[in-house]
Design a protein around this motif. Sequence first.
Motif, short mmCIF file in Angstrom:
data_model
loop_
_atom_site.label_atom_id
_atom_site.label_comp_id
_atom_site.label_asym_id
_atom_site.label_seq_id
_atom_site.Cartn_x
_atom_site.Cartn_y
_atom_site.Cartn_z
N UNK A 80 0.86 -1.19 0.00
CA UNK A 80 0.00 0.00 0.00
C UNK A 80 0.89 1.24 0.00
N UNK A 81 0.71 2.07 -1.00
CA UNK A 81 1.45 3.34 -1.10
C UNK A 81 0.53 4.45 -0.64
N UNK A 82 0.92 5.14 0.39
CA UNK A 82 0.18 6.32 0.86
C UNK A 82 0.99 7.56 0.54
N UNK A 83 0.30 8.55 -0.01
CA UNK A 83 0.95 9.80 -0.40
C UNK A 83 0.47 10.91 0.52
N UNK A 84 1.43 11.63 1.10
CA UNK A 84 1.15 12.72 2.03
C UNK A 84 1.65 14.03 1.44
N UNK A 85 0.97 15.11 1.77
CA UNK A 85 1.42 16.42 1.32
C UNK A 85 2.35 17.03 2.35
N UNK A 86 3.43 17.61 1.87
CA UNK A 86 4.43 18.32 2.66
C UNK A 86 5.41 17.39 3.36
N UNK A 87 4.91 16.48 4.20
CA UNK A 87 5.84 15.62 4.93
C UNK A 87 5.07 14.42 5.48
N UNK A 88 5.80 13.34 5.74
CA UNK A 88 5.17 12.15 6.29
C UNK A 88 5.03 12.26 7.79
N UNK A 89 3.81 12.00 8.26
CA UNK A 89 3.52 12.00 9.69
C UNK A 89 2.47 10.93 9.92
N UNK A 90 2.74 10.05 10.89
CA UNK A 90 1.80 8.95 11.15
C UNK A 90 0.41 9.46 11.50
N UNK A 91 0.31 10.68 12.05
CA UNK A 91 -0.98 11.23 12.45
C UNK A 91 -1.63 12.05 11.35
N UNK A 92 -0.91 12.30 10.26
CA UNK A 92 -1.47 13.10 9.17
C UNK A 92 -2.37 12.24 8.30
N UNK A 93 -3.25 12.90 7.55
CA UNK A 93 -4.16 12.21 6.64
C UNK A 93 -3.52 12.16 5.25
N UNK A 94 -3.44 10.98 4.64
CA UNK A 94 -2.90 10.90 3.27
C UNK A 94 -3.90 11.48 2.27
N UNK A 95 -3.38 11.87 1.11
CA UNK A 95 -4.26 12.40 0.05
C UNK A 95 -4.71 11.29 -0.89
N UNK A 96 -4.03 10.14 -0.83
CA UNK A 96 -4.44 9.01 -1.66
C UNK A 96 -3.80 7.73 -1.15
N UNK A 97 -4.37 6.62 -1.57
CA UNK A 97 -3.79 5.30 -1.35
C UNK A 97 -3.76 4.56 -2.67
N UNK A 98 -2.66 3.91 -2.95
CA UNK A 98 -2.52 3.08 -4.15
C UNK A 98 -2.09 1.70 -3.72
#
Length: 434
Positions: free
Chosen positions: A151-169
Amino acid sequence: MTKVVEKYQTKKKIHYFCAMKRNLLTFSVLFALALTAVAQQTRSLAEDIRTVRVTVGDNPLQPPVARLGTPVEVSFDALTHVYARYIVNIQFCNADWSTCDDIFESDYLSGFNNQPIEDYDNSFNTTVLYTHYRVRFPNDDCRLLLPGNYRVRVYEDDYDEDAEPVLEACFSLYSPEMSVGLHVSSNTEVDFNQRHQQVTLDVAYGQRRVVDPQRELHTIVMQNRRRDNAVVDLQPNILKANGLEWTHRRELVFPAGAEFHKFEILDVRLNGMNVDRMAWIGEQYHATLFANSPQRNYTYDPDANGAFIVRHSGDEDNATMSEYLFVHFLLQTPRLPGGDVYVTGLWDNGFPDPQCLMHYDERLQAYETAVLLKQGYYNYQFRQADADGVGRTALTEGDFYQTENEYSVLVYHRPQGARYDALVGFASVKSTSP
């Protein structure tokens, strides 16, 4: 909603444009619910992220399953020309797509995780501005090591476990250690040459040592790559010395459905295949397709079983020169009893997608909706969502045993003491068409 979408919602006096607006407003209410209800799959998690794709081996029509080492590309569009720094986080998943916490990142990934996407281009000569991003595996910074689910999760700005991804592939890489036999018949446990198709399955262990197959093996059987009606971990009814068989199982009987409808838009100024009319409304192109209706009899029409290809008439730089436009779908039928009606294909966020919910128009005596899509060739179907969120075609399309469908099976093995589900068998077959 994105500014791109908001500015195209001003022409209320045009009937079919109003329908599009109602659908987008519904999306804002249902979007959060859908994220938890839908099975794990490739999808956008932000309104301004569109056309999320997983391409295996440079073939856009292939399912997102490939032998370990095959190139895999994840791509998407952000509906703006303003650069955003997107970070790619790669996770290894169990057979049920839960995150595998029993292994280390270094077990499944060689190189670096959480790297920024550096391959991107702005759209050129399009009315809807967007930036196309893509990342390919393996690359200079990362190589995937294990057979299984990724599962590839894409985050805006920086990766943070608590942040919401903008997409999953999501995609799967397999090692062909077990052989899988797959057969489809219209002679089913429900009927004979009528409305269903039945899958018979056998698995040979090969060199894999299996002590307790009921605990060690996990299987998924899918029709046309759908997750909503997939059969998961069905226990075999025949155990052999070096394998298993699933035969005459009622659980492996699928409604046959009908062939997918299709349309193609290569030039926004010309009516393409199955396009009734093109229009320029406000600052946006609109394409209205010819109305479809439920079928009484089977009609053979070659399709791609829900897949789509992004392209335009020039057939060059398709990723950045293809236009976005609202596509209007119509299902001509009296109001149907039962669940909500959706238009769906492999281009949506998974069934049921709130963006694809259809509304009934009493004046037109039809279900209608509008979906923002990128130029190209598309397959689509109309399905009703039952109480379990499974798409049914009985009333919207009809079910015909002659329908050519794609069936696939994935076999995972976790031996006693192992820490992850290895994908060791995969097979795909198409039911016989007339």
